[in-house]
Design a protein around this motif. Sequence first.
Motif, PDB file in Angstrom:
ATOM      1  N   LYS A  40      -7.161 -57.193  70.884  1.00 27.80           N
ATOM      2  CA  LYS A  40      -7.133 -56.813  69.470  1.00 27.80           C
ATOM      3  C   LYS A  40      -6.539 -55.428  69.215  1.00 27.80           C
ATOM      4  N   HIS A  41      -6.508 -54.607  70.253  1.00 30.18           N
ATOM      5  CA  HIS A  41      -6.034 -53.233  70.072  1.00 30.18           C
ATOM      6  C   HIS A  41      -5.019 -52.846  71.143  1.00 30.18           C
ATOM      7  N   THR A  43      -3.795 -49.179  73.160  1.00 26.65           N
ATOM      8  CA  THR A  43      -4.255 -47.810  73.351  1.00 26.65           C
ATOM      9  C   THR A  43      -3.301 -46.791  72.727  1.00 26.65           C
ATOM     10  N   TYR A  68     -12.233 -45.452  72.130  1.00 23.94           N
ATOM     11  CA  TYR A  68     -11.930 -45.263  70.705  1.00 23.94           C
ATOM     12  C   TYR A  68     -10.466 -44.905  70.465  1.00 23.94           C
ATOM     13  N   LYS A  70      -7.478 -46.036  70.195  1.00 28.55           N
ATOM     14  CA  LYS A  70      -6.765 -47.308  70.065  1.00 28.55           C
ATOM     15  C   LYS A  70      -6.467 -47.577  68.597  1.00 28.55           C
ATOM     16  N   ARG A  71      -5.531 -48.489  68.378  1.00 25.75           N
ATOM     17  CA  ARG A  71      -5.239 -48.951  67.019  1.00 25.75           C
ATOM     18  C   ARG A  71      -5.019 -50.455  67.060  1.00 25.75           C
ATOM     19  N   PRO A  72      -5.186 -51.146  65.924  1.00 26.17           N
ATOM     20  CA  PRO A  72      -5.022 -52.602  65.922  1.00 26.17           C
ATOM     21  C   PRO A  72      -3.623 -53.009  66.386  1.00 26.17           C
ATOM     22  N   PHE A  73      -3.560 -53.970  67.281  1.00 20.99           N
ATOM     23  CA  PHE A  73      -2.252 -54.427  67.748  1.00 20.99           C
ATOM     24  C   PHE A  73      -1.464 -55.079  66.615  1.00 20.99           C
ATOM     25  N   HIS A  76       1.187 -52.946  65.188  1.00 15.40           N
ATOM     26  CA  HIS A  76       2.327 -52.531  65.998  1.00 15.40           C
ATOM     27  C   HIS A  76       3.607 -53.164  65.458  1.00 15.40           C
ATOM     28  N   ASP A 159     -13.262 -53.105  76.079  1.00 13.20           N
ATOM     29  CA  ASP A 159     -13.970 -52.040  75.368  1.00 13.20           C
ATOM     30  C   ASP A 159     -15.454 -52.363  75.197  1.00 13.20           C
ATOM     31  N   VAL A 165      -8.200 -54.247  75.163  1.00 10.52           N
ATOM     32  CA  VAL A 165      -7.257 -53.230  74.679  1.00 10.52           C
ATOM     33  C   VAL A 165      -6.043 -53.269  75.593  1.00 10.52           C
TER      34      VAL A 165
END
Length: 231
Positions: A40-41, A43, A68, A70-73, A76, A159, A165
């Motif tokens: 889901k994320h 890094t 923490y 990380k950002r939502p894939f 991207h 995670d 991640v």
Amino acid sequence: MIRSACKKIGKSAFVESLLFHQQENSSSVWFVEIDPKRIKHITLIPESSDSLTGEDAYTGVCSGLWNYAKRPFKNHSFYRAVSDILNNEPYHHTAIYKKVNQGRISEKEALRITKKLKWLMNILPNTGYLSQYQLGKMDQTSFLGDIEFPEHEIIVGLDSNGDFVRLAGGKHRLAVAQQVGIERIPAILSIVHENAIDMLPAKRRLVKGDPEDFRPISASGIYAVNMPATL
């Protein structure tokens, strides 16, 4: 604060200690088979960082701020570009071309990325997502700590919520796999948050340093088909 810290990794031992705290006597690496949508994320830590890949990479059970960072894939540009292509958006309106307008990449690079994504979108629904073992690329290797692994395999962390991640490798393939119906993909699980020890995927194999550790896990070889070696 976390994004800023990620940019300083490798330059500050203090920052690295905040991002990674490896449990003593824990360095296990797993070869796994997972649903790509569980990644889901992605890094925020640069994938070229020695902390993620290389002989000094962290492996096994790790707490710390990496959980923490990380950002939502789905945010991207590769994921959004695949979505744009599927929705028949004009090329100059796609997420990749927007990076050209922002001066972040050249138009040549945007065309290369778009061409690769379209090629994968045509190939993967028919062949499945192949491991580097199946592609015959076991001679191209890197290290995760003292473990030698196929260089272009996707590397993930687990995670504290039990979600994956993406740490390194396979961004193009992952963006496509999540949106064209691929149900299972091979991956290397290098770090596990201490709160997720009991959430390891069912289909897993402990990597001990043998190339055969990276053979398909499913007895049926569900993604065991031939694919051009240019992937």
